[in-house]
Design a protein around this motif. Structure first.
Motif, PDB file in Angstrom:
ATOM      1  N   PHE A 269     -14.524   4.974   3.039  1.00  0.00           N
ATOM      2  CA  PHE A 269     -14.965   4.927   1.649  1.00  0.00           C
ATOM      3  C   PHE A 269     -14.710   3.533   1.067  1.00  0.00           C
ATOM      4  CE2 PHE A 269     -14.956   5.689  -2.876  1.00  0.00           C
ATOM      5  CZ  PHE A 269     -15.917   6.679  -3.057  1.00  0.00           C
ATOM      6  N   SER A 270     -13.508   3.018   1.306  1.00  0.00           N
ATOM      7  CA  SER A 270     -13.145   1.688   0.783  1.00  0.00           C
ATOM      8  C   SER A 270     -14.027   0.595   1.375  1.00  0.00           C
ATOM      9  CB  SER A 270     -11.668   1.378   1.071  1.00  0.00           C
ATOM     10  OG  SER A 270     -10.830   2.288   0.403  1.00  0.00           O
ATOM     11  N   ALA A 271     -14.251   0.652   2.677  1.00  0.00           N
ATOM     12  CA  ALA A 271     -15.070  -0.372   3.339  1.00  0.00           C
ATOM     13  C   ALA A 271     -16.514  -0.328   2.848  1.00  0.00           C
ATOM     14  CB  ALA A 271     -15.018  -0.179   4.860  1.00  0.00           C
TER      15      ALA A 271
ATOM     16  N   THR B  65     -25.961   5.424  -9.032  1.00  0.00           N
ATOM     17  CA  THR B  65     -25.177   5.365 -10.276  1.00  0.00           C
ATOM     18  C   THR B  65     -24.230   6.555 -10.425  1.00  0.00           C
ATOM     19  OG1 THR B  65     -26.972   6.444 -11.474  1.00  0.00           O
ATOM     20  CG2 THR B  65     -26.915   4.013 -11.509  1.00  0.00           C
ATOM     21  N   LEU B  66     -23.911   7.221  -9.335  1.00  0.00           N
ATOM     22  CA  LEU B  66     -22.950   8.321  -9.371  1.00  0.00           C
ATOM     23  C   LEU B  66     -21.539   7.763  -9.463  1.00  0.00           C
ATOM     24  CD1 LEU B  66     -24.432  10.572  -6.543  1.00  0.00           C
ATOM     25  CD2 LEU B  66     -24.488  11.023  -9.003  1.00  0.00           C
ATOM     26  N   ASP B  67     -20.655   8.478 -10.142  1.00  0.00           N
ATOM     27  CA  ASP B  67     -19.261   8.079 -10.288  1.00  0.00           C
ATOM     28  C   ASP B  67     -18.574   8.072  -8.915  1.00  0.00           C
ATOM     29  OD1 ASP B  67     -16.240   9.238 -10.767  1.00  0.00           O
ATOM     30  OD2 ASP B  67     -16.850   7.749 -12.284  1.00  0.00           O
ATOM     31  N   LEU B  68     -18.033   6.929  -8.515  1.00  0.00           N
ATOM     32  CA  LEU B  68     -17.412   6.803  -7.196  1.00  0.00           C
ATOM     33  C   LEU B  68     -16.167   7.658  -7.055  1.00  0.00           C
ATOM     34  CD1 LEU B  68     -17.893   2.986  -6.594  1.00  0.00           C
ATOM     35  CD2 LEU B  68     -18.983   4.849  -5.358  1.00  0.00           C
ATOM     36  N   ASP B  69     -15.358   7.737  -8.109  1.00  0.00           N
ATOM     37  CA  ASP B  69     -14.144   8.539  -8.036  1.00  0.00           C
ATOM     38  C   ASP B  69     -14.478  10.020  -7.890  1.00  0.00           C
ATOM     39  OD1 ASP B  69     -12.457   6.327  -8.124  1.00  0.00           O
ATOM     40  OD2 ASP B  69     -12.303   6.377 -10.307  1.00  0.00           O
ATOM     41  N   GLU B  70     -15.541  10.457  -8.536  1.00  0.00           N
ATOM     42  CA  GLU B  70     -15.962  11.849  -8.384  1.00  0.00           C
ATOM     43  C   GLU B  70     -16.451  12.107  -6.955  1.00  0.00           C
ATOM     44  OE1 GLU B  70     -18.978  15.160 -10.334  1.00  0.00           O
ATOM     45  OE2 GLU B  70     -18.731  13.237 -11.344  1.00  0.00           O
TER      46      GLU B  70
ATOM     47  N   VAL C  73      -7.465   3.948  -2.393  1.00  0.00           N
ATOM     48  CA  VAL C  73      -8.765   3.345  -2.689  1.00  0.00           C
ATOM     49  C   VAL C  73      -8.641   2.310  -3.810  1.00  0.00           C
ATOM     50  CG1 VAL C  73     -11.094   3.832  -3.554  1.00  0.00           C
ATOM     51  CG2 VAL C  73     -10.089   5.284  -1.775  1.00  0.00           C
ATOM     52  N   ASN C  74      -7.849   2.600  -4.823  1.00  0.00           N
ATOM     53  CA  ASN C  74      -7.655   1.632  -5.906  1.00  0.00           C
ATOM     54  C   ASN C  74      -6.951   0.369  -5.422  1.00  0.00           C
ATOM     55  OD1 ASN C  74      -9.000   3.051  -7.904  1.00  0.00           O
ATOM     56  ND2 ASN C  74      -7.150   4.091  -8.616  1.00  0.00           N
ATOM     57  N   PHE C  75      -6.018   0.512  -4.472  1.00  0.00           N
ATOM     58  CA  PHE C  75      -5.371  -0.652  -3.886  1.00  0.00           C
ATOM     59  C   PHE C  75      -6.411  -1.521  -3.184  1.00  0.00           C
ATOM     60  CE2 PHE C  75      -3.332  -2.972  -0.454  1.00  0.00           C
ATOM     61  CZ  PHE C  75      -2.255  -3.563  -1.100  1.00  0.00           C
ATOM     62  N   ALA C  76      -7.287  -0.877  -2.401  1.00  0.00           N
ATOM     63  CA  ALA C  76      -8.339  -1.630  -1.697  1.00  0.00           C
ATOM     64  C   ALA C  76      -9.288  -2.297  -2.687  1.00  0.00           C
ATOM     65  CB  ALA C  76      -9.106  -0.703  -0.752  1.00  0.00           C
ATOM     66  N   ARG C  77      -9.546  -1.645  -3.819  1.00  0.00           N
ATOM     67  CA  ARG C  77     -10.411  -2.233  -4.849  1.00  0.00           C
ATOM     68  C   ARG C  77      -9.745  -3.444  -5.500  1.00  0.00           C
ATOM     69  NH1 ARG C  77     -11.805   3.556  -7.718  1.00  0.00           N
ATOM     70  NH2 ARG C  77     -13.587   4.089  -6.386  1.00  0.00           N
ATOM     71  N   LYS C  78      -8.481  -3.294  -5.840  1.00  0.00           N
ATOM     72  CA  LYS C  78      -7.769  -4.343  -6.577  1.00  0.00           C
ATOM     73  C   LYS C  78      -7.368  -5.506  -5.672  1.00  0.00           C
ATOM     74  CE  LYS C  78      -3.879  -4.961  -9.717  1.00  0.00           C
ATOM     75  NZ  LYS C  78      -2.731  -4.347 -10.375  1.00  0.00           N
ATOM     76  N   HIS C  79      -7.082  -5.209  -4.427  1.00  0.00           N
ATOM     77  CA  HIS C  79      -6.603  -6.224  -3.477  1.00  0.00           C
ATOM     78  C   HIS C  79      -7.420  -6.185  -2.184  1.00  0.00           C
ATOM     79  CE1 HIS C  79      -3.147  -6.990  -6.009  1.00  0.00           C
ATOM     80  NE2 HIS C  79      -2.907  -5.696  -6.050  1.00  0.00           N
TER      81      HIS C  79
ATOM     82  N   LEU D 286       0.843  -1.200   0.000  1.00  0.00           N
ATOM     83  CA  LEU D 286       0.000   0.000   0.000  1.00  0.00           C
ATOM     84  C   LEU D 286       0.878   1.251   0.000  1.00  0.00           C
ATOM     85  CD1 LEU D 286      -2.721   1.450   0.154  1.00  0.00           C
ATOM     86  CD2 LEU D 286      -2.695   1.051   2.635  1.00  0.00           C
ATOM     87  N   TYR D 287       1.908   1.254   0.833  1.00  0.00           N
ATOM     88  CA  TYR D 287       2.836   2.386   0.876  1.00  0.00           C
ATOM     89  C   TYR D 287       3.465   2.617  -0.502  1.00  0.00           C
ATOM     90  CZ  TYR D 287       7.070   5.044   1.457  1.00  0.00           C
ATOM     91  OH  TYR D 287       8.069   5.974   1.275  1.00  0.00           O
ATOM     92  N   GLU D 288       3.903   1.554  -1.139  1.00  0.00           N
ATOM     93  CA  GLU D 288       4.562   1.686  -2.446  1.00  0.00           C
ATOM     94  C   GLU D 288       3.647   2.339  -3.475  1.00  0.00           C
ATOM     95  OE1 GLU D 288       5.843  -2.275  -3.437  1.00  0.00           O
ATOM     96  OE2 GLU D 288       7.287  -2.308  -1.781  1.00  0.00           O
ATOM     97  N   VAL D 289       2.391   1.931  -3.549  1.00  0.00           N
ATOM     98  CA  VAL D 289       1.490   2.527  -4.547  1.00  0.00           C
ATOM     99  C   VAL D 289       1.178   3.972  -4.192  1.00  0.00           C
ATOM    100  CG1 VAL D 289       0.500   0.312  -5.294  1.00  0.00           C
ATOM    101  CG2 VAL D 289      -0.698   1.659  -3.577  1.00  0.00           C
ATOM    102  N   MET D 290       1.074   4.275  -2.903  1.00  0.00           N
ATOM    103  CA  MET D 290       0.829   5.656  -2.500  1.00  0.00           C
ATOM    104  C   MET D 290       2.055   6.534  -2.790  1.00  0.00           C
ATOM    105  SD  MET D 290      -1.254   5.061   1.082  1.00  0.00           S
ATOM    106  CE  MET D 290      -1.480   6.810   1.443  1.00  0.00           C
ATOM    107  N   ALA D 291       3.236   6.034  -2.471  1.00  0.00           N
ATOM    108  CA  ALA D 291       4.458   6.806  -2.714  1.00  0.00           C
ATOM    109  C   ALA D 291       4.659   7.042  -4.209  1.00  0.00           C
ATOM    110  CB  ALA D 291       5.671   6.086  -2.109  1.00  0.00           C
ATOM    111  N   ASP D 292       4.408   6.028  -5.020  1.00  0.00           N
ATOM    112  CA  ASP D 292       4.512   6.197  -6.474  1.00  0.00           C
ATOM    113  C   ASP D 292       3.543   7.261  -6.974  1.00  0.00           C
ATOM    114  OD1 ASP D 292       6.488   4.271  -6.633  1.00  0.00           O
ATOM    115  OD2 ASP D 292       5.172   2.703  -7.428  1.00  0.00           O
TER     116      ASP D 292
END
Length: 190
Positions: free
Chosen positions: A156-158, A168-173, A93-99, A68-74
């Motif tokens: 948000f992730s949970a 149907t609203l865009d989650l990222d927005e 949030v994308n890390f939590a979605r993917k993993h 998680l740290y690595e993706v955030m730092a990148d």
């Protein structure tokens, strides 16, 4: 004298396999028996790498926190201010979605006060403090802001993982709007 670990079976390989089980089936399915079966070994062989299920959960929690740290730092590279906060937040949030299972593992350390777990988590706190420095936050207030940011991202992730956002609203927005409101708020509190 402990037997030697099987050649080609290092801790990272084991943790990646445990992470796959967690992502596909959930943390409760990460057992020594299931992990050994996935790796094609006998369960006692896993004791060469950690001390039972609590040891596996600790190592998987640290492995997940490190990833998680690595993706955030990148995500923080080359950006600052609001853009940096939005970038690390989206990466989280994308890390939590993917993993989802590995993300869950980051919360499953048998002892969250363990020094190794604390050191892994401190990197994320330090990164968050650095990113929030654009808001001139100091001392305890900076740490309160990091807690607030983490609460937003975890909540948000949970909720998303549990199907809590049915509209149907865009989650990222939605995430972006929430974060900008949070940042405006901490800017007002300085």
């Amino acid at each position: 004298m402990s037997p030697r670990p099987r050649i080609g079976l290092d801790l990272i390989t084991i943790l990646d396999a445990a992470g796959e089980i967690a992502d596909q089936k959930g943390m409760y399915e990460v057992t020594l028996a299931n992990l050994a079966k996935k790796l094609g070994i006998r369960p006692p062989s896993l004791y060469n790498h950690f001390d039972g299920l609590p040891g596996l959960r600790k190592k998987l929690a640290i492995h997940g926190i490190d990833r998680l740290y690595e993706v955030m730092a990148d995500a923080a590279i080359g950006v600052s201010g609001t853009e940096a906060v939005l970038a690390i937040s989206k990466a989280y949030v994308n890390f939590a979605r993917k993993h989802p299972g590995i993300y869950e593992a980051t919360l499953y350390a048998p002892d969250p006060e363990d020094e190794d777990v604390q050191q892994a988590g401190a990197k994320i706190v330090d990164l968050s403090v650095r990113v929030l420095q654009a808001y001139q936050l100091e001392g305890d207030f900076a740490l309160h802001a990091v807690r607030g940011l983490r609460s937003i991202l975890h909540g948000f992730s949970a909720l998303e993982q549990k199907g809590g956002f049915k509209m149907t609203l865009d989650l990222d927005e939605s995430l972006s709007i929430i974060l900008k409101a949070f940042l405006a708020g901490i800017g007002e509190e300085r």
